[in-house]
Every structure is written in C-alpha cells, then in structure tokens.
Design an enzyme around this catalytic site. Structure first.
Site, PDB file in Angstrom:
ATOM      1  N   GLU A 221       0.883  -1.173   0.000  1.00  0.00           N
ATOM      2  CA  GLU A 221       0.000   0.000   0.000  1.00  0.00           C
ATOM      3  C   GLU A 221       0.915   1.216   0.000  1.00  0.00           C
ATOM      4  O   GLU A 221       1.443   1.590   1.045  1.00  0.00           O
ATOM      5  CB  GLU A 221      -0.902  -0.005   1.247  1.00  0.00           C
ATOM      6  CG  GLU A 221      -1.781  -1.251   1.386  1.00  0.00           C
ATOM      7  CD  GLU A 221      -2.955  -1.279   0.415  1.00  0.00           C
ATOM      8  OE1 GLU A 221      -3.246  -0.234  -0.201  1.00  0.00           O
ATOM      9  OE2 GLU A 221      -3.574  -2.342   0.277  1.00  0.00           O
ATOM     10  N   CYS A 255      -2.224   9.479   2.373  1.00  0.00           N
ATOM     11  CA  CYS A 255      -1.752   8.834   1.132  1.00  0.00           C
ATOM     12  C   CYS A 255      -2.658   9.159  -0.044  1.00  0.00           C
ATOM     13  O   CYS A 255      -2.189   9.257  -1.176  1.00  0.00           O
ATOM     14  CB  CYS A 255      -1.641   7.330   1.326  1.00  0.00           C
ATOM     15  SG  CYS A 255      -3.183   6.556   1.852  1.00  0.00           S
TER      16      CYS A 255
HETATM   17  P1  NAD Z   1       8.090   4.871   5.015  1.00  0.00           P
HETATM   18  O1  NAD Z   1       8.120   4.034   3.789  1.00  0.00           O
HETATM   19  O2  NAD Z   1       9.232   5.767   5.283  1.00  0.00           O
HETATM   20  O3  NAD Z   1       7.950   3.939   6.322  1.00  0.00           O
HETATM   21  C1  NAD Z   1       6.906   3.003   6.475  1.00  0.00           C
HETATM   22  C2  NAD Z   1       7.378   1.859   7.368  1.00  0.00           C
HETATM   23  O4  NAD Z   1       8.453   1.213   6.710  1.00  0.00           O
HETATM   24  C3  NAD Z   1       7.890   2.283   8.735  1.00  0.00           C
HETATM   25  O5  NAD Z   1       7.373   1.389   9.720  1.00  0.00           O
HETATM   26  C4  NAD Z   1       9.389   2.111   8.607  1.00  0.00           C
HETATM   27  O6  NAD Z   1      10.036   1.754   9.818  1.00  0.00           O
HETATM   28  C5  NAD Z   1       9.479   0.964   7.631  1.00  0.00           C
HETATM   29  N1  NAD Z   1      10.762   0.871   6.930  1.00  0.00           N
HETATM   30  C6  NAD Z   1      11.727   1.816   6.781  1.00  0.00           C
HETATM   31  N2  NAD Z   1      12.776   1.321   6.107  1.00  0.00           N
HETATM   32  C7  NAD Z   1      12.475   0.027   5.814  1.00  0.00           C
HETATM   33  C8  NAD Z   1      13.155  -1.025   5.137  1.00  0.00           C
HETATM   34  N3  NAD Z   1      14.368  -0.863   4.633  1.00  0.00           N
HETATM   35  N4  NAD Z   1      12.534  -2.219   5.022  1.00  0.00           N
HETATM   36  C9  NAD Z   1      11.297  -2.399   5.521  1.00  0.00           C
HETATM   37  N5  NAD Z   1      10.598  -1.445   6.169  1.00  0.00           N
HETATM   38  C10 NAD Z   1      11.184  -0.246   6.323  1.00  0.00           C
HETATM   39  O7  NAD Z   1       6.711   5.656   4.965  1.00  0.00           O
HETATM   40  P2  NAD Z   1       6.169   6.749   5.990  1.00  0.00           P
HETATM   41  O8  NAD Z   1       6.970   7.988   5.858  1.00  0.00           O
HETATM   42  O9  NAD Z   1       6.010   6.133   7.330  1.00  0.00           O
HETATM   43  O10 NAD Z   1       4.696   7.002   5.403  1.00  0.00           O
HETATM   44  C11 NAD Z   1       4.440   7.883   4.367  1.00  0.00           C
HETATM   45  C12 NAD Z   1       4.303   7.151   3.054  1.00  0.00           C
HETATM   46  O11 NAD Z   1       3.369   6.102   3.169  1.00  0.00           O
HETATM   47  C13 NAD Z   1       3.768   8.036   1.941  1.00  0.00           C
HETATM   48  O12 NAD Z   1       4.436   7.738   0.750  1.00  0.00           O
HETATM   49  C14 NAD Z   1       2.311   7.632   1.842  1.00  0.00           C
HETATM   50  O13 NAD Z   1       1.711   7.878   0.599  1.00  0.00           O
HETATM   51  C15 NAD Z   1       2.398   6.181   2.148  1.00  0.00           C
HETATM   52  N6  NAD Z   1       1.116   5.697   2.658  1.00  0.00           N
HETATM   53  C16 NAD Z   1       0.381   4.852   1.895  1.00  0.00           C
HETATM   54  C17 NAD Z   1      -0.856   4.418   2.357  1.00  0.00           C
HETATM   55  C18 NAD Z   1      -1.722   3.491   1.551  1.00  0.00           C
HETATM   56  O14 NAD Z   1      -2.675   2.949   2.115  1.00  0.00           O
HETATM   57  N7  NAD Z   1      -1.455   3.290   0.274  1.00  0.00           N
HETATM   58  C19 NAD Z   1      -1.317   4.853   3.587  1.00  0.00           C
HETATM   59  C20 NAD Z   1      -0.531   5.716   4.329  1.00  0.00           C
HETATM   60  C21 NAD Z   1       0.693   6.129   3.860  1.00  0.00           C
END
Ligand code: NAD
Length: 476
Positions: A221, A255
């Site tokens: 997502e 998002c």
């Molecule tokens: P992010 O990708 O920075 O982090 C999300 C999660 O991934 C966190 O728990 C983080 O610890 C983890 N993470 C970080 N590095 C990782 C790695 N190397 N391997 C695995 N996991 C890792 O995202 P964010 O800043 O927390 O959230 C914002 C983003 O999320 C935006 O791009 C937004 O559009 C997206 N988002 C999408 C949805 C959806 O339903 N499609 C919903 C909310 C947010």
C-alpha cells in the site's frame, strides 16, 4: 525475548517471535470461526478501552493532531471495519461451491478458505493506529498469526499499541515489534506467509525485494501523486471545500490526499479564491489551531519548504492561504497553492505529502488525461463536475487505485470497495471481503465421484477414447 513492549527488539528476539508464531500456525491449521471472533472481539475491546489513550498518544507524537481527527480517521474506521468483518465473517469463511464442467462430472468442486499462516505488517506514521491495526484485523479475521512493526516516527503510539496488544493477545497470536528502518529491514526479511506493507514507494521497492528472496507474497500500500480533476461543468465553490478538506486533513499527510489539481485554463483565479475561502471556513487560523495537524517531523517540514523554495526560485507563483504568522514552532504549515511550477520540479514529480497544492491548467480534458497517463498510475483520482459524459470518459481512459467522484478520500471508507494501489502506488488491496481473501488461501478442492468415468481418457487410446473425444469436440 525482550519482555518490555516499549524496548526495541533485537534480531534474535525477532526470530524467536517469528518461530513461535510459525510453529503455532503449523500446529493449528484450522482456525474456527469462534477463535477468530474471539480475537476480533478482543481487538474491539482494546480499541474501546484504549481509544482515548491512543488518540492522546498520536497527539503527543505529532505535537498538534486533534483527538477528534484520530477518532474519525483511525478509531472510527477500525470500529466500522470490525463491525463489518464480525458480521460477514460467518459467510466469508464458508467453502465456496463452484460449478463443474461436463467432462469432470459428476465430480463436485469447491474453494476451501484457509489461513495463510504468519502475516507480517509494516505500517507508517500518518494514521498510525488505522494503518497498523486495519491490516492486523484483516489478517486475524482470515485466521492468521500476525507480527506488527509500526512506525518509529510515532513512538508513543507504537509503544502504547504494543502494551495494549501484549495485554490482550498471546505473543504467538499477535505481537508488536518496535524499531527503526534497520529493524524493519530485518523484519521484512523474515519468511512470512504474507507481508503487508504500507508506506512510501521507495521503501516498498526494498520490501518487495526482501520478500521476494523468501518467495513471500506481498501487499504493498504505497503513495504517489493523486490527481484531482475539475471539469468545466463543476461548481467551483462546492468542489473547493471538498478538495480543501481532502488536502488539509492531517495537513496533507494522507496517502490519498489530492496531490495536484487539473483545471480548465482561465479558472485558476476562481479556484484560488474558492480554495482560500474554503480553507478559512475549515481552519480560521493555522498556527495554534488544535484542529490543524502539525507536520510530523522537522525533516519533513524542511522537505516541504525546500519543494516551495525550488519552484519559487524557478518563477512559480505561490498563494499562501490563511494567515501566515511566519515559521511555526509547532510545525503547523500554512497551506500553499502553487501556479506555474515547472514540469520537472520535485513538486510536480515527487509525492508532496503536505499542505501544498500545485494547480495545473489544461486546454482540454484530453490533455488532462494525457498528463495523467504519462505518469505512474496514481493511488486515487478525483473528478468534480456534472457532465457525466466527461466523467465517464475520464474514468474509462485512466487507471488508478480508486476513485471518488465529486468528493475526496471517501472511497476508502466504503467497506465493500477494495482499497489499494496499482503499479507504483502499490499492489493488492484490502478492506471488506477483498482484504479477507487477500490474506486467505482459497484452496481448490475437486471431489471425484465413484460414478465418474475419467477412465475413458486413460491409455491405451482405443476406439472408446476416439468416440468420447469426438463427442466432446462438439462442445469444446
Ligand atoms: P516509510 O516508507 O518511510 O515507512 C513506512 C514503514 O516502513 C515504517 O514502519 C518504517 O520503519 C518501515 N521501513 C523503513 N525502512 C524500511 C526497510 N528498509 N525495510 C522495511 N521497512 C522499512 O513511509 P512513511 O513515511 O512512514 O509514510 C508515508 C508514506 O506512506 C507516503 O508515501 C504515503 O503515501 C504512504 N502511505 C500509503 C498508504 C496506503 O494505504 N497506500 C497509507 C498511508 C501512507
């Protein structure tokens, strides 16, 4: 294993938690309705008892984020999801009979719906309760064991979720591990039966690679740039308040927030006025307004300011909306409309995820459609207007994760609509039965009948075989 829910989990502890869930999932394959309901009811009680504390934790993590926003966008969404799931689960878990073609009759066939096993969930910070527990509820309903890794950017919320979950669930049913990207990377390399990731497209790519090494299927997502199209037939004032609401909820850190607006050339001024009026109605003040969320971190705040500085330096016109009282100590960022940004600027090529809204004029709807189709497929698309032929053309000629017509965000709240992205905005969807099926093995079962005559197809291929095949060729 580290027994404190607030302490980070070390590699060995992570493995031990996974192994315990894995063993439990293989020791008990069949997870009856009563057991699934019990888990969901414990989750519901957790949200009832811990809801206020969770909203307070989110507030503390953001600096400013109204508990009412958490109530509607996190807790209410989860309660409706639980309500819908509990009601529909007896039907969802039943085997589904399918019709059998004549050459296999009188055999019968059905799909047996079984848990996958252990599901990993990685979640982001923007709606930190909804986006962590929504996939968890889906996975539990489907009879799975679940390990959750919530965001490190909302540490109080993550710690409280861990504490509440530890009280309500055995670790081999559902557990929370906390840590940063490094831990998340280790987490993603565990051989889950399914890995459910919500976050950025950049990290989604890393997660997909890590999961591929284990042949672990994923649901991603992700984010992206969701367009909002204003048709010439649109009532600007009523569209503006809905766009302002969708854009400024959680200060644009959503998002599916409209990322940019496409509108008929010449209507930029009217939109600017209507958007400013709508913003003033929703948020009469920005700084100090408890309803207007803060930008989550100084890093994200700086990133947004840099996006503005780049386009302003290149000659774009910025319309700051609402009383700009200067830099906000609380990181409450004044909404900004941007006119005339360059196509290759970061503002127009990267997901914004904040209260900045570029406005792009089009000469014709075909041009707007071409603009959208020349870019990665968006998570959401919004269309405003009354001309249904124009609407249907846009819907037929664009592909996106989801659509709301004449409003923003709302398709996410409909439990019978699968929610998810496509291409760079993700793959796989959840909510309602779509989510249940995503985390369920639909095992095809064919039950052969003693009256069956499959032996007519056995060698040696003689006269009888030729006769039967001749007959079948009339049908197939
Ligand atoms: P992010 O990708 O920075 O982090 C999300 C999660 O991934 C966190 O728990 C983080 O610890 C983890 N993470 C970080 N590095 C990782 C790695 N190397 N391997 C695995 N996991 C890792 O995202 P964010 O800043 O927390 O959230 C914002 C983003 O999320 C935006 O791009 C937004 O559009 C997206 N988002 C999408 C949805 C959806 O339903 N499609 C919903 C909310 C947010």
């Amino acid at each position: 294993m580290n027994s404190s829910p607030t302490a980070p989990v070390a590699n060995a502890a992570l493995r031990a938690l996974f192994n315990a869930q894995y063993q439990a999932s293989r020791a008990r394959i069949d997870v009856p309705l009563a057991m699934r309901r019990d888990r969901l009811l414990r989750m519901r009680a957790l949200l009832v008892d811990g809801g206020d504390a969770l909203a307070a934790a989110v507030q503390a993590d953001f600096g400013v984020r109204s508990p009412q926003l958490t109530e509607i966008a996190d807790l209410f969404v989860l309660r409706t999801m639980l309500h819908h799931t509990l009601k529909a689960l007896p039907k969802w878990i039943k085997p589904v009979k399918v019709s059998t073609p004549i050459y296999l009759q009188p055999s019968s066939a059905y799909l047996q719906r079984q848990p996958l096993g252990v599901v990993g969930v990685v979640s982001p910070w923007n709606y930190p309760v909804q986006l962590a527990l929504g996939p968890v509820i889906t996975a539990l309903a489907a009879g799975n064991r679940v390990m959750l890794k919530p965001s490190e950017l909302t540490p109080r919320t993550s710690a409280l979720m861990a504490e509440l979950i530890e009280k309500a669930f055995a670790a081999e049913e559902l557990c929370v591990v906390q840590g940063d990207g490094e831990l998340a990377a280790e987490f993603s390399s565990l051989p889950f039966d399914h890995l459910f990731f919500t976050g950025s497209t950049a990290v989604g790519r890393i997660v997909a690679k890590a999961a591929a090494a284990n042949l672990t299927p994923t649901t991603l997502e992700l984010g992206g740039k969701s367009p909002c199209i204003i048709d010439a037939s649109c009532d600007m004032e009523s569209a503006a308040i809905k766009i302002a609401h969708g854009k400024l909820l959680n200060a644009g850190q959503t998002c599916i927030a409209p990322d940019y607006v496409l509108l008929p050339k010449g209507s930029e001024g009217a939109f600017g006025e209507a958007f400013a009026k709508a913003t003033a109605q929703l948020f009469p003040t920005i700084e100090g307004n408890p309803d207007y969320a803060a930008i989550i971190s100084p890093r994200h705040h700086d990133r947004l300011q840099a996006l503005l500085a780049e386009v302003e330096g290149e000659g774009a016109r910025l319309q700051r909306v609402g009383a700009d009282t200067g830099p906000s100590a609380a990181r409450q960022m004044v909404p900004v409309l941007v006119f005339g940004a360059k196509a290759d600027s970061k503002l127009l090529t990267e997901e914004i995820f904040g209260p900045i809204l570029p406005v792009l004029p089009y000469d014709s709807m075909d041009q707007a459609i071409t603009h959208i189709n020349a870019r990665p497929r968006p998570l959401a698309l919004y269309w405003f207007g009354t001309d249904t032929a124009s609407r249907d053309k846009v819907l037929a000629q664009t592909v996106s994760g989801g659509v709301t017509v004449n409003d923003t965000l709302m398709h996410i709240a409909h439990e019978n609509l699968p929610f998810g992205g496509i291409g760079e905005s993700g793959w796989g969807s959840y909510h309602g039965e779509a989510g249940f099926l995503r985390l369920t093995q639909q095992k095809p079962v064919l039950v052969s009948s003693k009256w069956g005559r499959g032996d007519v197809f056995y060698p040696p291929y003689g006269k009888r075989f030729t006769q039967v095949m001749g007959l079948l060729k009339r049908w197939f």
